[in-house]
Design a protein around this motif. Sequence first.
Motif, mmCIF file in Angstrom:
data_model
loop_
_atom_site.group_PDB
_atom_site.id
_atom_site.type_symbol
_atom_site.label_atom_id
_atom_site.label_comp_id
_atom_site.label_asym_id
_atom_site.label_seq_id
_atom_site.Cartn_x
_atom_site.Cartn_y
_atom_site.Cartn_z
ATOM 1 N N GLY A 100 8.988 -6.470 -3.975
ATOM 2 C CA GLY A 100 9.895 -5.815 -3.046
ATOM 3 C C GLY A 100 10.273 -6.734 -1.895
ATOM 4 O O GLY A 100 11.396 -6.694 -1.387
ATOM 5 N N THR A 101 9.339 -7.584 -1.480
ATOM 6 C CA THR A 101 9.627 -8.493 -0.369
ATOM 7 C C THR A 101 10.674 -9.519 -0.786
ATOM 8 O O THR A 101 11.589 -9.832 -0.013
ATOM 9 C CB THR A 101 8.339 -9.190 0.107
ATOM 10 O OG1 THR A 101 7.302 -8.211 0.230
ATOM 11 C CG2 THR A 101 8.531 -9.873 1.434
ATOM 12 N N ASP A 208 14.415 -0.018 2.168
ATOM 13 C CA ASP A 208 13.237 -0.696 1.606
ATOM 14 C C ASP A 208 12.419 0.389 0.890
ATOM 15 O O ASP A 208 11.929 1.330 1.522
ATOM 16 C CB ASP A 208 12.449 -1.332 2.766
ATOM 17 C CG ASP A 208 11.482 -2.418 2.310
ATOM 18 O OD1 ASP A 208 11.338 -2.618 1.097
ATOM 19 O OD2 ASP A 208 10.871 -3.064 3.191
ATOM 20 N N SER A 240 10.350 -2.082 -5.159
ATOM 21 C CA SER A 240 9.108 -2.763 -5.540
ATOM 22 C C SER A 240 8.350 -1.924 -6.561
ATOM 23 O O SER A 240 8.199 -0.713 -6.385
ATOM 24 C CB SER A 240 8.229 -2.946 -4.302
ATOM 25 O OG SER A 240 6.914 -3.310 -4.699
ATOM 26 N N SER A 242 5.238 -2.861 -7.120
ATOM 27 C CA SER A 242 3.866 -3.286 -6.811
ATOM 28 C C SER A 242 2.911 -2.113 -6.702
ATOM 29 O O SER A 242 1.807 -2.146 -7.245
ATOM 30 C CB SER A 242 3.846 -4.065 -5.491
ATOM 31 O OG SER A 242 4.638 -5.215 -5.607
ATOM 32 N N ARG A 251 4.567 -9.436 -9.105
ATOM 33 C CA ARG A 251 5.811 -9.653 -8.351
ATOM 34 C C ARG A 251 7.035 -9.103 -9.095
ATOM 35 O O ARG A 251 7.913 -9.842 -9.551
ATOM 36 C CB ARG A 251 6.016 -11.137 -8.009
ATOM 37 C CG ARG A 251 4.821 -11.844 -7.419
ATOM 38 C CD ARG A 251 4.164 -11.089 -6.267
ATOM 39 N NE ARG A 251 5.020 -10.937 -5.110
ATOM 40 C CZ ARG A 251 5.063 -9.811 -4.384
ATOM 41 N NH1 ARG A 251 4.339 -8.754 -4.698
ATOM 42 N NH2 ARG A 251 5.858 -9.741 -3.343
#
Length: 395
Positions: A100-101, A208, A240, A242, A251
């Motif tokens: 997500g980052t 986000d 994301s 994650s 990732r």
Amino acid sequence: MFESLTQAPADKIFELVAKFRADTRPEKLDLGIGVYKDQAGNTPVMRAVRRAEQMILDAQTTKTYVGVAGNPGFRDAVRDLVFGGAVANERVASVQAPGGTGALWVLMKLVDRANSGGRVLISDPTWPNHEPMLEGVGLKVDTYPYFDPATRSVRFDALMAKLDGLGPNDTVLLHGCCHNPTGANLTEAQWDQVASSLRRTGALPLIDLAYQGFGDGLDADSYGVRKVAATCDELLVSFSASKNFGLYRERAGVSFAVARDKASAAIVGSQMGNIIRAAWSQSPDHGVEIVRLILTDPDLRADWEAELTEMRETMLDNRKRLAAALRKASNSDEYDFVAEHRGMFSLIGISPEEVTALREKDAVYLIGDSRMNVAGLPRDDMDALAESIIAVTRA
Ligand SMILES: Cc1ncc(COP(=O)(O)O)c(C=O)c1O
């Protein structure tokens, strides 16, 4: 050349992880880092992930490059999971990104290409990396009010006043469900107002989204994203896998850009691919192929959804247990909000000095702003934890 460098500032979350690892007290309790934990304190590989991994090992015949935009079946399956048909597929451009980052970084670069050095508003408070990431790509950072520590709830009127004053050159970084570090989420009615404001002002929303399924369910948790997608001409979403697939180190992420029409989406998609080509060029495939298999195979998907539901219900139950224990230890309703918040985090509202005392005295690790990961709570020993918390606040 390196003499010109000085020590980089430590990330407070990673710093806490290092302190926890070095702590030799057997009773130590990590409530800091944002990973899901079961009752044994482990972050498990999900059942469906294990099965999908085995299927990949058995069937994969090549490790050749996939392409700059990454695994298309993965991106399409996640698009359907996130947007649920709220916007026409032809308006959605996507590229795979490392987590997500990574997805967020691609979208920030895209914003800078579209509106060089423009202003991006982040919530007060937000994650420690939002601001340095934005500054790193050359964007200007401003904030919008979000959390009221006194009431432990969203400062919605102040938030709306700020949003209503934005213009078409502004970008606003919003938290998808359960994503803000405070635990206080927007209600559906509040998302409706946020979406209408964005439509009116023309400000670009960037959401986000890393905890879909951790709040009230996969569809309920995407209400805000879908509402904004259905209301606004343009929207960016960083996704994301994650947390909700437990794939942290693999990732697996996607950058989505919703554009006003198919032609614009194609242009935006080409820019995102171009950003990736000039950075890491190709993304890792193993984790995203796991997600693709899980989302497209009915049996794997049912198993994944069942385990995600168990995780969500454990977190909700932990919240209720801790709120009850804090009510008993404090003899007040001051901490009842813990049961109302959603997702993995709550800001419990004790001072940085009290957070330090809790760590030094009882080996309980919280982030300095008193953010607690409720997934790591000791469900059968809640009274002792509550008593430790109340003791440091009364010392
Ligand atoms: C701001 C922000 N967004 C999203 C994520 C999602 O996590 P990941 O990048 O590991 O997919 C993180 C986690 O560190 C984060 O800090």
